[in-house]
Scaffold this active site. Sequence first.
Site, PDB file in Angstrom:
ATOM      1  N   HIS A  95      46.238  37.663  44.036  1.00 37.16           N
ATOM      2  CA  HIS A  95      45.292  38.003  42.960  1.00 37.16           C
ATOM      3  C   HIS A  95      43.867  38.001  43.521  1.00 37.16           C
ATOM      4  O   HIS A  95      43.537  37.177  44.382  1.00 37.16           O
ATOM      5  CB  HIS A  95      45.420  36.998  41.810  1.00 37.16           C
ATOM      6  CG  HIS A  95      44.692  37.446  40.580  1.00 37.16           C
ATOM      7  ND1 HIS A  95      43.332  37.309  40.445  1.00 37.16           N
ATOM      8  CD2 HIS A  95      45.123  38.052  39.447  1.00 37.16           C
ATOM      9  CE1 HIS A  95      42.966  37.815  39.278  1.00 37.16           C
ATOM     10  NE2 HIS A  95      44.030  38.272  38.650  1.00 37.16           N
ATOM     11  N   GLU A 146      44.653  46.198  40.239  1.00 30.37           N
ATOM     12  CA  GLU A 146      43.631  45.564  39.404  1.00 30.37           C
ATOM     13  C   GLU A 146      42.252  45.785  40.015  1.00 30.37           C
ATOM     14  O   GLU A 146      41.827  45.005  40.888  1.00 30.37           O
ATOM     15  CB  GLU A 146      43.888  44.063  39.299  1.00 30.37           C
ATOM     16  CG  GLU A 146      45.213  43.693  38.685  1.00 30.37           C
ATOM     17  CD  GLU A 146      45.165  42.300  38.080  1.00 30.37           C
ATOM     18  OE1 GLU A 146      45.427  42.186  36.870  1.00 30.37           O
ATOM     19  OE2 GLU A 146      44.857  41.333  38.783  1.00 30.37           O
TER      20      GLU A 146
HETATM   21  P1  PGA Z   1      42.036  40.315  32.287  1.00 29.33           P
HETATM   22  O1  PGA Z   1      42.672  39.725  33.631  1.00 29.33           O
HETATM   23  O2  PGA Z   1      43.162  40.905  31.473  1.00 29.33           O
HETATM   24  O3  PGA Z   1      41.397  39.129  31.620  1.00 29.33           O
HETATM   25  O4  PGA Z   1      41.049  41.357  32.673  1.00 29.33           O
HETATM   26  C1  PGA Z   1      43.669  40.428  34.319  1.00 29.33           C
HETATM   27  C2  PGA Z   1      44.034  39.680  35.575  1.00 29.33           C
HETATM   28  O5  PGA Z   1      43.164  39.092  36.224  1.00 29.33           O
HETATM   29  O6  PGA Z   1      45.222  39.648  35.981  1.00 29.33           O
END
Ligand code: PGA
Length: 221
Positions: A95, A146
């Site tokens: 992540h 992401e």
């Molecule tokens: P968020 O986070 O939905 O709060 O933007 C997503 C993530 O970090 O996996």
Amino acid sequence: MKNLIIAANWKSNKVKNEARQWFDEFSKNAWENGSEVVLLLPFTLLEFGSSYIKEKNLNIKLGAQDISPYDMGAYTGEVNAEQIKEFADYVLIGHSERRKNFSETDDAVNKKIERTIASSLTPIVCVSNMHQVESINRDDLIIAYEPIEAIGTGDPDDPQNTLSVAREVKERMKNAKVIYGGSVKAENVRNYTALDGVEGVLVGSESLSASSFSEIIKNAV
Ligand code: PGA
């Protein structure tokens, strides 16, 4: 119909009582629509979550948010694959918050992927750019795309961009599945799950409320 993966990343949130309230509420509204619902819990809540799911016979899978790059042994503070496997099926790896705040490198990400697969757990590997995709040694993973600027900002990615990244990922990794994460909520989830080549979503903040997360699952299909 696609078999979607709808994953909740609780990050470093909730103690046991709060988790119990969440599960009580979620199990009342849970939507069964063929999606694979995965809760990525803090390590401290995995045992509780797994007992709750068994007791109530819920159709939910659990995952950890990180994993030791080593096997069992003298690695103080680490939680290894065999320990995770007692309670969970999935592991979130790489992540952007781990890459940024804990200096996690592409090399560590690859080691964690190997440990996860060696123990028959399923990795979900987060990437925020193609450079990170290119550093991955396998081509058969669930990749969570992401973009950094979309995480926790309320400003999600342009779905057209998500689509073109998903295609690029699949050109590089022939057997990958791609899910999207970053400011996903009930009102926008379908913008991503409807895309050809996007197989689900990874939800942060909006997964902390059981009712919001249930709405996301409902609207995803
Ligand atoms: P968020 O986070 O939905 O709060 O933007 C997503 C993530 O970090 O996996």
